[in-house]
Design an enzyme around this catalytic site. Structure first.
Site, PDB file in Angstrom:
ATOM      1  N   GLU A  74      -9.457  -2.140   5.031  1.00  0.00           N
ATOM      2  CA  GLU A  74     -10.101  -1.839   6.299  1.00  0.00           C
ATOM      3  C   GLU A  74     -11.373  -2.682   6.445  1.00  0.00           C
ATOM      4  O   GLU A  74     -11.838  -3.272   5.467  1.00  0.00           O
ATOM      5  CB  GLU A  74     -10.472  -0.344   6.349  1.00  0.00           C
ATOM      6  CG  GLU A  74      -9.293   0.613   6.100  1.00  0.00           C
ATOM      7  CD  GLU A  74      -8.357   0.764   7.309  1.00  0.00           C
ATOM      8  OE1 GLU A  74      -8.323  -0.144   8.178  1.00  0.00           O
ATOM      9  OE2 GLU A  74      -7.638   1.774   7.370  1.00  0.00           O
ATOM     10  N   ASN A 119      -7.414  -2.827  13.963  1.00  0.00           N
ATOM     11  CA  ASN A 119      -8.819  -3.030  13.584  1.00  0.00           C
ATOM     12  C   ASN A 119      -8.978  -4.236  12.657  1.00  0.00           C
ATOM     13  O   ASN A 119     -10.040  -4.445  12.077  1.00  0.00           O
ATOM     14  CB  ASN A 119      -9.392  -1.777  12.902  1.00  0.00           C
ATOM     15  CG  ASN A 119      -8.703  -1.464  11.573  1.00  0.00           C
ATOM     16  OD1 ASN A 119      -7.728  -2.108  11.205  1.00  0.00           O
ATOM     17  ND2 ASN A 119      -9.214  -0.472  10.860  1.00  0.00           N
ATOM     18  N   HIS A 125      -7.191  -4.793   9.855  1.00  0.00           N
ATOM     19  CA  HIS A 125      -6.888  -4.600   8.433  1.00  0.00           C
ATOM     20  C   HIS A 125      -5.633  -5.366   8.042  1.00  0.00           C
ATOM     21  O   HIS A 125      -4.745  -5.598   8.847  1.00  0.00           O
ATOM     22  CB  HIS A 125      -6.811  -3.114   8.048  1.00  0.00           C
ATOM     23  CG  HIS A 125      -5.620  -2.348   8.554  1.00  0.00           C
ATOM     24  ND1 HIS A 125      -5.638  -0.980   8.737  1.00  0.00           N
ATOM     25  CD2 HIS A 125      -4.357  -2.733   8.892  1.00  0.00           C
ATOM     26  CE1 HIS A 125      -4.451  -0.576   9.159  1.00  0.00           C
ATOM     27  NE2 HIS A 125      -3.660  -1.606   9.271  1.00  0.00           N
ATOM     28  N   ASP A 148       0.829  -1.213   0.000  1.00  0.00           N
ATOM     29  CA  ASP A 148       0.000   0.000   0.000  1.00  0.00           C
ATOM     30  C   ASP A 148       0.861   1.260   0.000  1.00  0.00           C
ATOM     31  O   ASP A 148       2.076   1.197   0.185  1.00  0.00           O
ATOM     32  CB  ASP A 148      -0.962  -0.017   1.204  1.00  0.00           C
ATOM     33  CG  ASP A 148      -0.308  -0.560   2.479  1.00  0.00           C
ATOM     34  OD1 ASP A 148       0.922  -0.480   2.602  1.00  0.00           O
ATOM     35  OD2 ASP A 148      -1.044  -1.085   3.342  1.00  0.00           O
TER      36      ASP A 148
HETATM   37  C1  F6R Z   1       1.515  -1.360   6.170  1.00  0.00           C
HETATM   38  C2  F6R Z   1       0.267  -2.118   6.210  1.00  0.00           C
HETATM   39  C3  F6R Z   1      -0.516  -2.274   7.481  1.00  0.00           C
HETATM   40  C4  F6R Z   1       0.341  -2.638   8.687  1.00  0.00           C
HETATM   41  C5  F6R Z   1      -0.514  -2.708   9.956  1.00  0.00           C
HETATM   42  C6  F6R Z   1       0.320  -2.997  11.195  1.00  0.00           C
HETATM   43  O1  F6R Z   1       2.061  -1.343   4.876  1.00  0.00           O
HETATM   44  O2  F6R Z   1      -0.152  -2.584   5.198  1.00  0.00           O
HETATM   45  O3  F6R Z   1      -1.515  -3.230   7.284  1.00  0.00           O
HETATM   46  O4  F6R Z   1       0.963  -3.881   8.464  1.00  0.00           O
HETATM   47  O5  F6R Z   1      -1.170  -1.492  10.149  1.00  0.00           O
HETATM   48  O6  F6R Z   1       1.184  -1.922  11.430  1.00  0.00           O
HETATM   49  P1  F6R Z   1       2.306  -2.009  12.565  1.00  0.00           P
HETATM   50  O7  F6R Z   1       3.287  -3.024  12.102  1.00  0.00           O
HETATM   51  O8  F6R Z   1       2.946  -0.617  12.570  1.00  0.00           O
HETATM   52  O9  F6R Z   1       1.616  -2.363  13.821  1.00  0.00           O
END
Ligand code: F6R
Length: 254
Positions: A156, A149, A151, A78
């Site tokens: 999301e 959440n 995702h 992303d």
């Molecule tokens: C980032 C992404 C998100 C993260 C998720 C966890 O490219 O796609 O899905 O993997 O938000 O983030 P952290 O590792 O910072 O807890």
């Protein structure tokens, strides 16, 4: 010590450091096996806090064990939308800082959605991203974190199982989690481009990491709740080759 419990989402409990080492070793083996076969290794990659130790371990393998990245192609999950390319919070900048520059990855092999696509071009850009993944032969190994959440990527809650790379609106909890990096909520982008759930599930292997007590509740829900759009991480259950690595703090009581 590693321990494995079989569920529809195989879960490996170990320390964060051991998990990072294990996943980095698996990636290195994949890269070397593909090289022997004269092929590229195609990786799907996340940003965030969780994968940092994996990237550090890969840099270490490059520097001290001659792990060569010249046959590696990467696709990031992303990217924020609406940031200038030189903005310090783009995921491209993160990837260059934590992995790409340190392992000498050819920029032509490092795919990340653009952060500054004009609104009229976003759909075509997303289609081209999907085509590039197919042209590369599909993703061999997808590394994932989980948002609090549920995702995966920026899929999301509400994301469909058959979703593909597209523009999305970020959930408020996601924007809240990014606030500190942007110096205040008002500066956090509202939109992003993300690979879809179907894009992620098409990867041949998926390795998911979740560490720390802050992830325990979402790991529990990912294992226990019904599969569906309310919790996109549940879509991972039943993938033919998926593993979830958690540390003791993130592991729900069984
Ligand atoms: C980032 C992404 C998100 C993260 C998720 C966890 O490219 O796609 O899905 O993997 O938000 O983030 P952290 O590792 O910072 O807890």
């Amino acid at each position: 010590m590693m321990s494995t419990r079989e569920t529809s989402l195989p879960i490996v409990t170990t320390s964060a450091a051991e998990a990072a080492h294990s996943v980095a070793t698996e990636i290195a083996e994949l890269i070397r096996a593909r090289r022997r076969g004269g092929r590229a290794a195609v990786l799907g990659l996340p940003t965030g806090r969780t994968p940092l130790a994996v990237y550090a371990a890969l840099v270490e393998l490059h520097r001290h064990s001659a792990l060569d990245f010249s046959n590696v192609v990467t696709f990031n999950l992303d990217e924020y939308l609406g940031l200038a390319p030189q903005h310090p919070q783009t995921f491209r900048r993160y990837m260059r800082e934590h992995l790409f520059d340190a392992v000498g990855l050819d920029p032509a092999n490092a795919w990340i959605p653009a952060s500054d696509v004009a609104p009229a071009q976003v759909e075509a850009h997303c289609r081209e991203y999907e085509s590039a993944i197919l042209a590369a032969g599909g993703i061999d190994l997808m590394l994932l974190g989980i948002g609090r959440n549920g995702h995966i990527g920026f899929n999301e809650p509400g994301s469909a199982r058959d979703s593909r790379t597209r523009e999305v609106r970020l959930a408020e909890s996601t924007r809240e989690d990014c606030r500190a990096h942007f110096g205040g909520a008002a500066h956090v982008p509202e939109r992003a481009i993300t690979m879809g759930v179907a894009t992620i599930l098409a990867a041949r292997r998926i390795r998911v990491l979740a560490f720390g007590a802050a992830k325990r509740e979402i790991v529990r829900r990912t294992l226990d709740e019904a599969t569906g759009p309310a919790l996109p991480a549940t879509y991972l259950r039943g993938h033919a080759d998926v593993k979830l690595f958690v540390d003791a703090e993130a592991r729900p009581a069984s």
